[in-house]
Design a protein around this motif. Structure first.
Motif, PDB file in Angstrom:
ATOM      1  N   GLU A 181       0.831  -1.203   0.000  1.00  0.00           N
ATOM      2  CA  GLU A 181       0.000   0.000   0.000  1.00  0.00           C
ATOM      3  C   GLU A 181       0.865   1.253   0.000  1.00  0.00           C
ATOM      4  OE1 GLU A 181      -3.634   2.165   2.517  1.00  0.00           O
ATOM      5  OE2 GLU A 181      -2.482   0.532   3.429  1.00  0.00           O
ATOM      6  N   ALA A 182       1.941   1.236   0.795  1.00  0.00           N
ATOM      7  CA  ALA A 182       2.841   2.389   0.866  1.00  0.00           C
ATOM      8  C   ALA A 182       3.509   2.636  -0.487  1.00  0.00           C
ATOM      9  CB  ALA A 182       3.888   2.169   1.945  1.00  0.00           C
ATOM     10  N   ARG A 183       3.935   1.566  -1.146  1.00  0.00           N
ATOM     11  CA  ARG A 183       4.569   1.716  -2.471  1.00  0.00           C
ATOM     12  C   ARG A 183       3.603   2.383  -3.455  1.00  0.00           C
ATOM     13  NH1 ARG A 183       7.827  -3.977  -3.621  1.00  0.00           N
ATOM     14  NH2 ARG A 183       8.973  -4.027  -1.651  1.00  0.00           N
ATOM     15  N   GLU A 184       2.363   1.908  -3.449  1.00  0.00           N
ATOM     16  CA  GLU A 184       1.369   2.452  -4.384  1.00  0.00           C
ATOM     17  C   GLU A 184       1.102   3.931  -4.111  1.00  0.00           C
ATOM     18  OE1 GLU A 184      -1.989  -0.055  -3.837  1.00  0.00           O
ATOM     19  OE2 GLU A 184      -1.212  -1.702  -5.060  1.00  0.00           O
ATOM     20  N   GLY A 233      -1.997   5.673   4.582  1.00  0.00           N
ATOM     21  CA  GLY A 233      -1.510   4.377   4.101  1.00  0.00           C
ATOM     22  C   GLY A 233      -0.020   4.216   4.227  1.00  0.00           C
ATOM     23  N   VAL A 234       0.683   5.284   4.633  1.00  0.00           N
ATOM     24  CA  VAL A 234       2.129   5.213   4.889  1.00  0.00           C
ATOM     25  C   VAL A 234       2.326   5.287   6.395  1.00  0.00           C
ATOM     26  CG1 VAL A 234       4.364   6.326   4.547  1.00  0.00           C
ATOM     27  CG2 VAL A 234       2.692   6.286   2.684  1.00  0.00           C
ATOM     28  N   ILE A 264       8.268   4.905   6.869  1.00  0.00           N
ATOM     29  CA  ILE A 264       9.147   6.083   6.950  1.00  0.00           C
ATOM     30  C   ILE A 264      10.542   5.665   7.374  1.00  0.00           C
ATOM     31  CG2 ILE A 264       9.528   8.286   8.145  1.00  0.00           C
ATOM     32  CD1 ILE A 264       7.267   8.334   6.076  1.00  0.00           C
ATOM     33  N   ALA A 265      10.617   4.706   8.307  1.00  0.00           N
ATOM     34  CA  ALA A 265      11.930   4.205   8.742  1.00  0.00           C
ATOM     35  C   ALA A 265      12.678   3.572   7.576  1.00  0.00           C
ATOM     36  CB  ALA A 265      11.744   3.198   9.874  1.00  0.00           C
TER      37      ALA A 265
END
Length: 619
Positions: free
Chosen positions: A581-584, A602-603, A608-609
């Motif tokens: 989800e974060a990639r998208e 969704g991030v 973030i790390a």
């Protein structure tokens, strides 16, 4: 259709609502040759809904627009009928200025300002196509074949794009208030790469004030507060009253018994409406246990008998509207001058937009206002100013203006739009600003006027006035930190119910003990002649000093994240450790820095790390 040249300019602003006006003025006042293209000259600065400026969080936006050199605050002050400070019983962070304005005067005055602005040409016509070459703006073509050659375009079309008004079973292809809609530009925006959505808003009926029994309604008088513009010193002594009214059981029963004829509930309207300004049908259905809903009867202007009924927005058929309005006490004999309606219109997905409000896929193309999915005059004007100023800065070869969330409500508004997006008409609220105690109305000029001056929008005269006000505030704070006469201070504290003083105190100490500044100035004869808002700002700074210090530390932590840029060409699909989800989301939005990335829905912190490790390995 034969094309012909309408001339060469630096920028074209499409639309003359609140966003378009601020955008055009920002461009022209900073020396750019500008064309404002509008469907109708009579709709310039028009208020299709409530005849007011400001309100909760919106008052903050207006004062920030003014501090940056915009026009909305000045125009609202010129046309104000009544002022009030909302949430006055709450903390300074959520207090918001609101003014009833003369709707017709607001339009006339804004049109006058625009017509007398150097570098600005106003043209009545419909934009049919934004012309591009190599993914850069090169011009605008009208429905009549006229071509304006330019290097930047600001789309500020409001609620006019393929708009339809809906009242009961009747649907008309129309813009607000019977103005013509814009039928050609949506297709072009899709072709350029924008994702188009359909939103809805609405407006209540206007009543003939001669048929309202105001004697049966509670009066809401104006207040002696400060004006919107920092260039003005005071508000009028004489103000026009407004009135309160309430729905009742009869009102609610009429609505519930006729939901089959309500477009919102019979399937006729399927687009997304505003959550925080719902129609009366929505309020009655959603809050069935509520016995009544508050209404405000507001004058549309000094030269008209039309009365705006805030809180009674509807899209019911005309026959039901008349019956419904007459269920309200004081309105039993009312006649409707303009019937209420809902309006559906096209807007864009702002996840395709940069924090400068420039389109990611076409250089020199900006959007502002309700076309960005927002609701409200103030949100529109704020975006218009930023879009116009950023187009100007880009054309002048200067760095862009990106206001952070800790700098301005305008920064919060735009960051929300381009980072989180919106699935409903977006409305600014104080709760959206995590640093709202630092983003008060009283200090908007301290935060933003130097920025407006650097950008070239704030005039030298205005900047000198700002410096004078800043010094007044600094002198006031210095004086308040001086020692107060012991005997008088002790008597004042005890008169306010406090214990006798055991040691000397400063005026600031007295403020922190809860003693109003007005009583301190009266008792000790200090700070006489200072403007009301300077005194209020000084008092707030002292009372909330501890919280402001904590806030400053949080702001510094946030700024460190904002200062960690993410490469423009980063491929998030190839970063190991990021969730799908974060990639998208990251690939779609392409945040400028870590601060923006962590605010994307969704991030999460783990993502973030991963990004922080990636950055450290790829320096």
């Amino acid at each position: 259709m034969k094309e012909f040249s309408e001339g060469v300019c630096d920028a074209v602003v499409i639309g003359a609502g609140h966003a378009g006006c601020e955008a055009a003025l920002a461009l022209a006042r900073t020396g750019l040759k500008t064309v404002m293209l509008t469907l109708n000259l009579d709709s310039i600065g028009f208020m299709p809904c409530n005849p007011s400026v400001g309100g909760t969080a919106k008052g903050h936006l207006v004062r920030e627009i003014d501090a940056l050199g915009g026009e909305m605050g000045l125009n609202a002050d010129r046309c104000a009928l009544q002022y009030r400070m909302l949430n006055e019983g709450k903390g300074a962070a959520v207090q918001s200025l609101r003014a009833q304005t003369d709707k017709n005067a607001y339009h006339r005055e804004m049109k006058r300002v625009l017509e007398h602005t150097q570098n600005l040409r106003i043209v009545q016509g419909e934009a049919a196509e934004i012309l591009t070459k190599n993914k850069k703006v090169v011009g605008v073509k009208t429905s009549y074949g006229g071509v304006f050659t330019c290097r930047a375009v600001i789309v500020a079309t409001g609620t006019y794009l393929c708009s339809e008004t809906i009242t009961g079973e009747t649907v008309k292809k129309s813009g607000p208030n019977g103005f013509a809609n814009a039928t050609l530009l949506t297709k072009n925006l899709k072709k350029l790469g924008y994702k188009i959505r359909r939103f809805k808003t609405g407006t209540p009926a206007r009543l003939d004030g001669r048929t309202v029994d105001f004697s049966r309604l509670p009066v809401q008088d104006g207040e002696k507060v400060y004006p919107f513009s920092f260039l003005n010193d005071s508000v009028p002594d004489t103000q026009t009253p407004c009135y309160l009214a309430y729905t009742n059981q009869s009102t609610h029963e009429l609505i519930l018994n006729n939901l089959d004829r309500a477009p919102l509930y019979n399937g006729q309207i399927s687009s997304t409406g505003p959550r925080y300004c719902p129609s009366i049908e929505t309020k009655v259905v959603r809050f069935r246990e509520k016995e009544r809903h508050q209404l405000f009867l507001e004058p549309e202007g000094a030269d008209t008998t039309e009365i705006y009924v805030q809180g009674l927005s509807t899209s019911l058929p005309h026959d039901l509207q008349k019956e419904m309005y007459r269920t309200v006490e004081g309105l039993e004999q009312c006649e409707i001058a303009r019937y209420a309606y809902a309006i559906e219109y096209d807007c864009i997905d702002t996840l395709d937009v940069l924090p400068t409000l420039e389109f990611k896929k076409v250089e020199g193309l900006y959007t502002a206002g309700q076309v960005n999915g927002t609701s409200g005059y103030e949100e529109a004007a704020a975006q218009g100013l930023v879009a116009g100023l950023n187009a100007s800065l880009k054309l002048r070869g200067l760095p862009p203006l990106i206001l952070r969330r800790d700098q301005a409500y305008i920064g919060v508004l735009i960051d929300d739009l381009v980072t989180k997006g919106t699935d409903e008409p977006y409305r600014m609220m104080t709760s959206r600003a995590e640093f709202r105690l630092s983003l008060r109305q009283d200090n908007a000029d301290l935060r933003l006027t130097p920025i407006g001056y650097e950008c070239g929008l704030v005039s030298g005269e205005r900047y000198e006035k700002f410096l004078a006000r800043k010094k007044m505030r600094e002198d006031a704070l210095a004086l308040l930190n001086e020692r107060a006469e012991q005997k008088k201070a002790d008597a004042l504290v005890q008169s306010e119910g406090g214990e006798p003083l055991k040691a000397g105190v400063t005026y600031a100490d007295l403020l922190r003990r809860g003693i109003p500044l007005s009583k301190i100035t009266e008792t000790f004869g200090i700070l006489s002649g200072l403007p009301y808002d300077v005194l209020q700002s000084s008092e707030t700074e002292i009372r909330y000093a501890g919280y402001l210090k904590q806030g400053a530390e949080q702001i510094e932590r946030a700024k460190k994240m904002e200062e960690k840029p993410l490469p423009a060409d980063i491929d998030y699909e190839k970063i190991e450790g990021l969730r799908l989800e974060a990639r998208e989301k990251l690939q779609r939005i392409r945040p400028l820095n870590l601060g923006q990335a962590e605010r994307i829905s969704g991030v999460n912190p783990a993502d973030i790390a991963v990004l922080m490790i990636y950055l450290s390995l790829h320096k």
